[in-house]
Design an enzyme around this catalytic site. Structure first.
Site, PDB file in Angstrom:
ATOM      1  CB  CYS A  27      -0.821   0.044   1.285  1.00  0.00           C
ATOM      2  SG  CYS A  27      -1.029  -1.533   2.062  1.00  0.00           S
ATOM      3  CG  ASN A 261       3.539  -0.265   2.152  1.00  0.00           C
ATOM      4  OD1 ASN A 261       3.287  -1.342   1.617  1.00  0.00           O
ATOM      5  ND2 ASN A 261       4.262   0.669   1.574  1.00  0.00           N
ATOM      6  N   GLY A 262       3.167  -3.488   3.859  1.00  0.00           N
ATOM      7  CA  GLY A 262       4.122  -4.588   3.899  1.00  0.00           C
ATOM      8  C   GLY A 262       3.417  -5.882   4.143  1.00  0.00           C
ATOM      9  CB  CYS A1147      18.985 -31.693 -23.737  1.00  0.00           C
ATOM     10  SG  CYS A1147      18.953 -31.976 -21.966  1.00  0.00           S
ATOM     11  CB  CYS A1153      23.378 -27.251 -16.785  1.00  0.00           C
ATOM     12  SG  CYS A1153      22.099 -28.382 -17.290  1.00  0.00           S
ATOM     13  CB  CYS A1158      26.596 -29.495 -21.845  1.00  0.00           C
ATOM     14  SG  CYS A1158      25.281 -30.151 -22.849  1.00  0.00           S
TER      15      CYS A1158
END
Lengths: 1541, 484
Positions: A27, A261-262, A1147, A1153, A1158
């Site tokens: 807010c 606000n939170g 793949c 990775c 790879c």
């Protein structure tokens, strides 16, 4: 807008019966107060104006007229009331001696009568009486339809103390009781989630006017507010943006004491703890009051409301307001080396009284003559203030909310993280934070008390007895089996932790079935998924922002919350919760009366009683012990053996925790778990999350100490060190799990139950894990018992078991089973990506063969080895006749609904990235850039007509390569809030992977490590997201804005908020999503499958009439036509495929990775390996067409000719009736298959146009027309404009026009010169392009110059401003976030997180808040004043010059990556001087002038903060590039990543 | 687990082989195992795949990445343990397995695959050399008795597993020595018979009883066995040979491959002739009908015996000639990686000499007056695929050809188990293809207490499959014994 005929009904329960308090607030908050308490009507009007000026921070419901709530808290309108009383022939006593109640009553006349009577009667109980009731005059016609549907009867009552009444209790306390009793009656009468009866305020001083009214209409609705007799000394206002579904009147703010606000992340734990403590309330005179009080925190309300409840209670029971807030929202003190020890003692003492209510928070509060505000420990919300010459304080989420001339403003400031601001209107003084804290800490001799009572674990005497004798090999072997250990646990989990002290990393997503679908009897832990923060609050970076976190725990009983005595800190303090056996012994032998402990067995006779009975007995035993005054309960399964089986530790601890809660004993003891079972981070996180204070994982520690080489333990490291490493990794992991939810303090995390549960029966959850959100009703206690029995049997009973037959070996060390969870194994856990699946997919797309493809689909759709996914449990219900295939919509239109997943160039190779883009562009589908930027060369088509441009451009937390030009080159802009594989976490691309090309594309420097923060630093909350969406719309008005969320409990609610924030597309990602590198615990234990998230989201959006505003997309292991059709039926009209696309390109799920190895050239940057890439666009195209053709076939079979008709048709799905497996039969899929409660489904995609009113924004209306010619001809232009905080994203759209035309290079510097004055709104000059110089006289709000792409931005005070410019705060938080090039000169101070992730911009500023230059990778920052705390955390590149005259910067710098050069090198000094000269010439800065005038002396006061890695790199580069004239190299070097293309 | 540089730097290495001209002078094995250093290096080429296709391709489910990793760490003993956890007889499979694991190796997509079989062999040999592999008699005896009929790899594996579980196992073998195909079907130069003997000795030491020269169904009936044993496993192979039914088949000098190979083994080990008949290829023109492994064994054996010429005929067309370790883009699209590649394979015997003829169908044998074989008449076929991808053939007109020969060896496979004996005695149900009917979970025949495993159940197959079936039937028998 088209005519809408919605029934704005109010669903009684929300989407699901989700016990999590799913009301989320975010807010704008503000107040104005007269410093001397002088009342006026003007102050009320100013308050309303502040409210109106924060309108953009609020939310509007689907009717576009109903606000999420706004309100104003003001002093009681004595004048009005007095007149009214007189009109009734009564006399009103003087102000302050009576109370005014503001109530929302139900609309029905009989209910109104009921409540009035009830109240009158109740009053007498508390020696009060109602003087009169008053119907508050309202103008209902100002309401929107949704607000109107629930409009209450707004009634006020004037309550008096009974003249002759004698009561020992204060009037305030009795009023409090009165309200609590009324609320209790409300719950009794209408149910726990009722919204029909509500008391907005009942106070002697203040009254709250609030409702589902738009800010501009508040005074039009509440006519009192226009009454000139209404005078007040202060006005606190609140504008709500709630993500929750249908907003409600009571949840509008302010509340009675605070406006917030939170978000409170630890709410469940706080509520429970408050509840537990209430059993310890002791106060002679109030005792009976407590007994009838009911819960302190009224259930069924929002987090903010509960925080208000807690604050109010603590104040009502006698604590000063400031103390209360410092207890609820303490500043981080443990790691703060600068804090006075008295204050530290104060905080430590109170940490034993109450845990923090943790989460982002800007809280405005007022009580009596005090008004103030406080910010959370992380400073995650903005709070700016003005002090004016005429004696007012204006505090708000934004600056510029009231028009004031510069000469009227005495001081411009901001709240710092954890600090408080307090105005005493009686004394007319502003109490600075330091004074408040000083007073608080001097209140009691906290230090002495601590010294006397609190003891550290390390101070306990060394244990007398030797450690327990080690088990024989075969015994520990049996224990391993009985606790379900696998070889993988040892080799992949324990060994890496023990060797390196780090949590193991893996890659690609989790494709194993959910625990409930597994055939392998997973441990109970696996039925729980970690929750994580998205959108409504940020995850935090526990690694780089360590100073706000704490893992410390304490053991012992709590004391009466209502008192402060030395007894309260009679606890044992430990720095972290994992205990070695020696630690535990020391605790047991402490000999201290308040630390008496007892060990209670959690094992039971396998042939004895039922588990249910055993759990009851366990709880009874614990309660008996607590009643005997024992403060530490050790729940131990040490005696597990042939005849005794262990209760799963989680079940044991949680059932005891909840039994203690129920019996009122919870806060009298601490629970220690001594178990052989826990071994990975998720286990420990769960145990603590469900109530354990500390854990001794004896078996895991034992295995770590033994360290068998065969399991990969490093024999070079000594056993003790291995244990230390293990404990460290677990602790780091717990911290990370907490921070994913935005929680900083373990104390608050404990018992907060930040998990959701999949596959346990509601019965079981209610009984042993109460209030945990649970879906997919499944196993009962008997099933768990069966699993225990099976595991136990395997370990002890089967002398020759099946497994020993199948896995016989020479020694027993290998006889553990191979679970195959992390890497596929025959006979192990099943995986979607198994050899046949991968092989048959690749075969079918290479041959483009439908037969092969069918064979492939069968490997997935029919779970031959049991179901792998929830959709495997579904089957189609045919309710229509099939139609011929020819009647089904064209394949090409289906293909267009496909997208590939976000995979960055960097995580995958260039070849792969471009092949995907080419394939998707060829067929009119969309590829996604991922978060690594994109080479501008890809924006123009190749000679053969192919395009390598990604249609979707991603905006992720690190903002790599996000420039104005990048944003213009997209059809869709995707904000990645979370990633399926690691929601709530950031990432890291190590420097060695950042080659020239990647660096160029990411606008960074080759060789420099790139860190992605966990949160977007411009999205801490929903209204921030709305702002970012607005920014992006400005940056590219044609692109769809998409927001990527990960499925978790409550994602539907979040999505509703996102829809209200005007996103065009919402992507619900399943937890299965892939990753280039993630901790294994995240890959496996956070998030839920998309089936759950998608169906929830679709349903919530439909029920809230928001579905038509957005396109829903989903992804997560979508592989076959059947998957796609099910996704459509559950609500998604578009679908994404990530890993699936990689599979077609070669793949093979190496899951390596993260190692750059790879072997098929996909997830690697190694030039040799990249040569092995064999994928072709045709392979991916074939796949997508094979899928689409299959989708058409299914459509024909189900009788649908268009896909749009199928979206959200859950009625076409049912749980497969042929399922016979007893466990699978128990699964309840109704959380997926329940249709929306609203029947009219307006879900035509994009049917409602998201109106941003862009044509009215300053850029479109004024700037662009005025600059049009300059942009075309590159001729220079100059213009001036006034700004207000309403003008947001100024300059962004103009920049987009420039980038569109000229590319990243933009226009020559200074072509467009913009002169502004006033207070600029948020995101001033965001993504500002090359060629613009923007000069603002005034001040700016948050996100100034974020994503800066070449422009020069200058901000300086208006002429006539008072005070020293360098002392004033002129700029909000998160300026320069993700900037890639350009300049920023600020004459004055900036807020928190200045230049976060800056990679190429150059800035001069005169002071900073905390976390400056965090994650910076390039560019330069010159700070001519203080730098806040945690400066340069995670900074891997760039230069930061700090003017450190007071030599105070040392402690403020986070030195993990940087070093501080105290003596500037000549070339650096030269640059600095040049920048200062510029700063002076642009801003007339007094500081700059002073320094330049005395340069030779002053330069010595500068230090250079530079990353060690970066300095080396620069030195090496320079050595290579020499010889070059010095000034020349300067310009080049300092360019950092700011490359012009 | 390897570094990327490991994969890129280290080449595949397999055991050294003696030169063909040298190894033809004897009938012993001619490979040497990898040195310790090479062993670790080769292990380090393994990438420890997230989805290990090798492990999937191995019928035994050998957890190849696990022992490769331990090998790369030079922890050979642990590596061997990991290997033995799923494979009873790595000293056999390390030599004679066609290694589908290597065909499916992920590294094999773009590189030479990991030399899995060589590592397996080396670990096994090291295990014997170091005494790590030794008898593992059970600690406890259950008192239950199990009979295993047939001492081939399936029978031996089943026997070892059940014996370790504490049951008393008796293995019945019709031949003089135990080992079945391992003993008699595979030439000495591929598998040294002392290795078989060494394994049998270990099994005996573990407590398994062997009764050789006992033909179950003839010397002892199943009914009699049923009284002595709690369960019986039939692992007696697919002994019924397929024949070429063409004119002249009755000529002298035409033998089944098995007769020839067995005779060679017996002659080699004892200097005795099989059934008084020593079949020798010395100085003869030999034709081998059948292009498979057995045919190739016949070829190698014939060469060692000093044949004048050897020609091997295959009815199917010549498969495509690919590189030795074809990369995935080379492989035919019908059998892409990780499937068993359709390609021309050259055995060690083929390296040594002889000729191979493809798409040749045998039409008739010619003989002289004494009935002695003089020539084989063949004709050529033209092969094509129909629309469903199935092979169809046409005879090429006028392609008849005459191949003079003195010795013809028929190596066209087996059709199933012999019916006489237990099958007919008990009325054991057979499946469509003439093998004993028993599913892959229980391995139980229609007769309670009687189980079947190996070729007798699945039809002619690989040694590695036989061991796998032996292990699984043991598991099923164990469950059976526990519940009965």
């Amino acid at each position: 807008m088209k005519e809408q005929h919605y029934r704005w009904d109010h669903p009684t329960s929300q989407h699901l019966d989700d016990p999590r308090e799913d009301q989320r607030d975010a807010c704008g908050v503000g107040f104005i107060a007269n410093m001397t308490g002088k009342k006026s009507h003007k102050t009320l009007q100013d308050g309303l104006e502040i409210l109106c000026n924060m309108d953009h921070r609020g939310g509007i419901a689907a009717d576009n007229q109903t606000s999420d709530g706004s309100g104003i808290l003001i002093q009681i309108p004595h004048g009005i009331l007095k007149a009214e009383a007189e009109g009734m022939g009564r006399s009103l006593p003087e102000a302050g001696s009576y109370a005014l109640g503001m109530m929302f009553l139900p609309g029905e006349a009989e209910e109104v009568i009921y409540w009035k009577t009830f109240l009158a009667n109740l009053c007498s109980k508390f020696h009060l009486e109602v003087l009169f009731f008053r119907d508050v005059p309202v103008a209902s016609e100002t309401l929107g339809p949704i607000a109107k549907a629930t409009e209450p009867e707004v009634t006020q009552c004037v309550v008096l103390d009974r003249p002759q009444a004698f009561s020992s209790k204060s009037l305030e306390w009795r009023l409090y009781l009165l309200r609590k009793h009324m609320e209790a009656e409300g719950v009794l009468r209408y149910g726990i989630k009722q919204r029909r009866f509500y008391v907005a305020s009942l106070s002697l001083d203040s009254v709250c006017y609030k409702g589902l009214v738009q800010a501009k209409d508040l005074a039009n609705y509440f006519l009192d507010l226009k009454d000139a007799r209404f005078e007040t000394a202060f006005a606190m206002v609140h504008q709500r943006f709630s993500t929750n579904t249908l907003p409600s009147w009571p949840l509008a703010q302010p509340f009675r004491m605070i406006s917030h606000n939170g978000e409170i992340n630890t709410l469940r734990g706080n509520i429970n703890a408050m509840q537990a403590r209430s059993f310890l309330f002791e106060n002679e005179s109030l005792l009976e009051d407590f007994q009838s009080l009911g819960p302190v925190c009224l259930p069924g309300m929002s987090d903010s409301s509960m925080l208000d409840n807690a604050a109010e209670f603590l104040v009502a029971t006698g604590r000063p307001l400031a103390q209360v807030l410092s207890m609820l929202i303490p500043e981080p003190w443990e790691q703060n080396s600068e804090m006075e020890s008295d204050l530290k003692d104060y905080y430590e003492y109170h940490s034993y009284v109450m845990e923090p209510w943790d989460g982002p928070a800007f809280v405005g509060f007022c009580h009596g003559h005090e008004i103030g505000a406080i910010l959370d420990r992380n400073g995650l919300r903005p709070g700016r203030y003005w002090i004016t010459r005429d004696g007012f304080v204006v505090m708000a989420s934004e600056v510029g909310v009231l028009p004031r001339k510069p000469e009227e403003i005495l001081e411009r400031g901001r709240l710092r993280p954890g600090s408080m601001f307090l105005l005493n209107m009686k004394s007319g003084t502003i109490v600075p934070d330091a004074t408040i804290k000083k007073e608080l800490s001097a209140f009691r001799p906290y230090g002495a008390w601590l010294e006397q009572k609190r003891i550290h674990l390390d101070d306990l005497p060394l244990a007398k007895r030797q450690e327990r004798e080690r088990d024989s090999d075969s015994t520990s072997q049996q224990k391993l089996v009985s606790f379900g250990y696998s070889k993988e646990d040892l080799r992949l989990i324990l060994a890496p932790m023990a060797n390196q002290g780090k949590e193991p990393i893996g890659s690609m997503g989790n494709d194993a079935p959910l625990a409930i679908l597994s055939q392998k009897r997973p441990l109970l832990y696996n039925y729980f998924k970690q929750l994580f923060a998205q959108v409504t609050n940020p995850p935090i970076d526990a690694l780089r922002e360590k100073l706000v976190t704490s893992l410390s725990v304490h053991l012992g009983a709590e004391s009466n919350l209502l008192e402060s005595t030395p007894k309260h800190c009679a606890v044992l303090k430990m720095s972290q919760p994992i205990l070695t056996s020696l630690d535990l012994l020391r605790i047991e032998q402490s000999g201290l009366p308040y630390l008496r402990s007892v060990r209670i067995s959690t094992t039971y006779l396998i042939d004895g009683n039922s588990l249910e009975l055993e759990l009851d007995t366990l709880a009874e035993n614990v309660i008996l012990a607590v009643e005997r005054g024992i403060a530490i309960i050790i729940l131990s399964d040490l005696d597990v053996g042939p005849s005794r089986a262990a209760i799963p530790a989680l079940l044991a601890v949680s059932s005891v925790h909840h039994a203690l809660m129920r019996s009122g004993h919870r806060s009298k003891c601490s629970l220690i778990v001594e178990s052989g079972e826990p071994r990975e981070v998720h286990h420990f996180a769960l145990l603590i999350g469900f109530g354990a204070a500390a854990i001794h994982p004896y078996l895991a520690l034992e295995m770590v100490a033994q360290g068998e080489k065969i399991f990969g333990f490093d024999p070079e490291i000594c056993p003790e060190k291995r244990q230390i490493n293990f404990i460290k990794s677990i602790c780091d992991g717990i911290l990370k799990t907490m921070s994913k939810m935005g929680i900083s303090v373990l104390h608050s995390y404990r018992g907060a139950q930040i998990f959701e549960c999949l596959g346990l029966s509601q019965n079981l959850i209610n009984r042993y894990f109460s209030s945990t959100p649970g879906r997919l009703e499944g196993l009962d206690l008997e099933d768990i018992e069966e699993d225990i029995r099976a595991r136990h049997g395997k370990a002890y009973l089967e002398a020759v078991s099946d497994s020993s037959l199948s896995d016989f070996s020479l020694s027993k060390s290998l006889s553990l089973s191979d679970n195959g969870i992390y890497a596929w194994r025959k006979g192990g856990e099943s995986h979607l990506h198994r050899p046949e699946m991968i092989a048959s997919l690749q075969k079918s797309v290479r041959r483009n063969s439908r037969d092969d493809f069918k064979a492939f689909c069968e490997t997935i759709d029919r779970g031959s080895s049991g179901p792998l996914t929830l959709r495997n449990l579904l089957s189609f219900r045919k309710i229509r006749a099939s139609i011929p295939l020819t009647e089904v919509e064209d394949i090409k239109s289906i293909v267009k609904r496909m997208a590939t997943g976000a995979m960055s160039f960097g995580s995958i190779s260039k070849e792969t990235h471009e092949t995907i883009a080419i394939a998707m562009n060829r067929i009119g589908a969309r590829s996604n850039s991922g978060e690594g930027g994109e080479d501008f060369k890809r924006y123009s088509p190749d000679s053969n007509g192919d395009s390598r441009r990604s249609a979707i451009k991603q905006i992720a937390s690190a903002r790599f390569g996000v420039t104005s030009h990048y944003l213009t080159q997209a059809d869709e802009l995707q904000i990645k809030i979370s990633q399926g594989a690691k929601p709530g976490e950031g990432g890291q691309l190590p420097g060695f992977k950042v080659d020239e090309e990647i660096a160029r594309v990411r606008h960074s420097t080759p060789g420099v490590t790139l860190i992605s923060p966990p949160p977007h630093h411009d999205i801490y909350s929903i209204e921030d997201l709305a702002q970012l969406i607005y920014d992006l719309k400005n940056a590219n008005s044609k692109a769809r804005i998409s927001v990527k969320l990960v499925a978790e409990s409550g994602v539907g609610t979040i999505a509703a908020g996102v829809a209200k924030a005007k996103a065009d597309v919402i992507l619900i990602s399943g937890h299965e999503g892939g990753t280039g590198a993630s901790p294994l615990s995240s890959v496996h234990h956070a998030g839920v499958p998309w089936e759950l998230g998608l169906s929830e989201t679709h349903r919530v959006l439909v029920e809230n009439h928001l579905r038509g505003r957005v396109v829903l997309q989903t992804d997560g292991l979508l592989r076959t036509p059947r998957d796609i059709v099910i996704a459509a039926l559950l609500g998604a009209e578009e679908w994404g495929i990530g890993t699936g696309a990689l599979l077609t390109l070669g793949c093979v799920m190496m899951r390596k990775c993260h190692l750059n190895t790879c072997p098929v050239g996909i997830a690697t940057q190694d030039p040799e390996l990249r040569k092995k890439f064999q994928g072709q666009p045709e392979h991916l195209i074939n796949y997508i067409f094979l899928i689409a053709e299959g989708v058409r076939e299914l459509m024909a079979e189900l009788g649908f000719s268009t896909l749009q008709d199928m979206i959200g048709r859950v009625d076409l799905l049912e749980k497969d009736p042929s399922i016979t497996d007893p466990r699978l039969k128990k699964i309840d899929l109704s959380s997926i298959l329940t249709p929306a409660k609203v029947s009219n489904m307006s879900i035509d995609e994009g049917s409602t146009y998201n109106d941003f009113a862009l044509e009215r924004c300053l850029d479109a209306a004024a700037l662009i027309p005025a600059c049009r010619e300059a942009i075309e001809t590159r001729r220079s232009v100059e213009l001036s404009q006034s700004l207000t905080s309403f003008d947001r994203s100024t300059g962004t759209m103009l920049s987009a026009v420039i980038s569109q035309k000229w590319g990243h290079g933009g226009l020559p510097d200074g072509t467009i010169k913009l002169q502004f004055d006033g207070a600029a709104g948020q995101s001033f000059m965001a993504f500002g392009a090359h060629g613009i110089t923007a000069i603002l006289m005034g001040e700016v709000n948050d996100y100034c110059a974020k994503g800066l792409s070449g422009a020069t931005v200058i901000v300086k005070p208006e002429i006539g401003s008072l005070g020293q410019a360098e002392d004033q705060v002129i700029c909000g938080n998160t300026a320069l976030y993700g900037a890639t090039s350009g300049h920023l000169y600020l004459r004055g101070k900036a807020g928190e997180r200045f230049a976060v992730r800056n990679s190429g911009a150059h800035a001069v500023v005169e002071g900073l808040g905390d976390h400056g230059c965090e994650y910076m990778t390039g560019g330069t920052v010159v700070v001519l004043g203080e730098i806040g705390r945690n400066f340069a955390a995670g900074m891997s590149g760039g230069y930061a010059f700090v003017y450190d005259q007071k030599k105070a910067s040392d402690r403020a710098i986070n030195r993990e990556l940087v070093h501080v050069e105290k003596c500037l090198q000549e070339k650096d000094a030269l640059y600095l001087k040049k920048q200062l000269q510029k700063h002076f010439s642009y801003t007339a800065s007094a500081v700059a002038a002073r320094i330049l005038n005395n340069w030779e002396q002053e330069r010595a006061h500068f230090v250079l903060v530079i990353p060690i890695e970066y300095r080396d790199l620069m030195d090496r580069r320079e050595a290579k590039q020499h010889p070059k004239p010095l000034t020349k190299t300067l310009d080049i070097d300092y360019m950092g990543g700011g490359i012009r293309e | 687990m390897s570094e990327v540089q490991g994969i890129l730097k280290i080449d595949r290495k397999t055991p050294e082989k003696e030169l063909p001209q040298l190894r033809l002078r004897h009938s012993k094995e001619f490979t040497t195992r990898l040195s310790r250093q090479h062993l670790a290096e080769q292990g380090s080429r393994c990438m420890d795949c997230g989805v290990p296709f090798c492990h999937n391709a191995c019928p035994l489910g050998n957890v190849i990445p696990e022992w490769n990793q331990l090998t790369s760490e030079e922890d050979y003993r642990s590596a061997l343990e990991a290997l033995l956890a799923t494979n009873n007889f790595p000293e056999f499979t390390g030599r004679i397995c066609p290694a589908p694991c290597e065909t499916a190796c992920v590294l094999g997509l773009n590189e030479d695959p990991v030399s899995i079989e060589a590592i397996e062999m080396s670990l096994a040999d090291l295990g014997f050399e170091k005494g790590w592999i030794r008898a593992q008699p059970p600690q406890l005896r259950t008192g239950r008795k199990v009979a295993v009929v047939g001492s081939g790899p399936a029978g031996l594996a089943a026997a070892q597993q059940l014996n370790r579980a504490g049951h008393l196992v008796t293995v019945f073998e019709r031949a003089e020595k135990p080992g079945g195909l391992l003993m008699y079907g595979i030439p000495e130069f591929k598998l040294d018979k002392t290795r078989v003997a060494r394994r049998i000795d270990l099994l005996k030491e573990e407590g398994i009883l062997f009764r050789c020269g006992v033909h179950v169904g003839v010397d002892v009936t199943m009914a009699e066995m049923g009284e002595d044993f709690d369960a019986t496993i039939l692992a007696c192979g697919a002994a019924k040979k397929r024949d070429v039914q063409i004119p002249g088949r009755e000529s002298k000098g035409i033998y089944f491959a098995e007769q020839f190979l067995t005779s060679a083994v017996i002659w080699g080990s004892s200097g005795q002739a099989l059934d008084g008949l020593k079949i020798s290829a010395a100085g003869k023109d030999v034709v081998v009908i059948g292009g498979g492994d057995t045919g190739s064994d016949c070829l190698g054996t014939s060469l060692r015996q000093g044949a004048k010429s050897v020609t091997q005929f295959e009815i199917m067309p010549k498969p495509p000639e690919l590189s030795k370790h074809p990369r995935h883009f080379e492989r035919p699209s019908e059998t892409p990686w990780p499937e068993w590649t359709y390609m021309l394979r050259t055995s060690t015997s083929h390296e040594e000499g002889g000729k191979r003829a493809w798409a040749h169908e045998s039409v008739a044998f010619e003989r002289d007056a004494q009935g002695q074989l003089t020539a084989l008449i063949t004709r050529e076929l033209s092969w094509n695929k129909d629309s469903h991808g199935r092979w169809i053939h046409e005879v090429i007109p006028n392609s008849d050809r005459r191949w003079p020969c003195d010795l013809a060896l028929v190596a066209v496979g087996f059709v199933g188990p012999e019916i006489e004996g237990p099958i007919s005695e008990l009325g054991i149900e057979l499946g469509e293809r003439g093998n004993i009917k028993a599913d892959e979970i229980h391995y139980a025949t229609n007769i309670p207490g009687v189980f079947a495993a190996g070729d007798v159940r699945r039809g002619q197959s690989l040694v590695v499959w036989a061991i796998a079936e032996g292990r699984r039937v043991a598991q099923s028998v164990e469950r059976y014994l526990q519940s009965n």
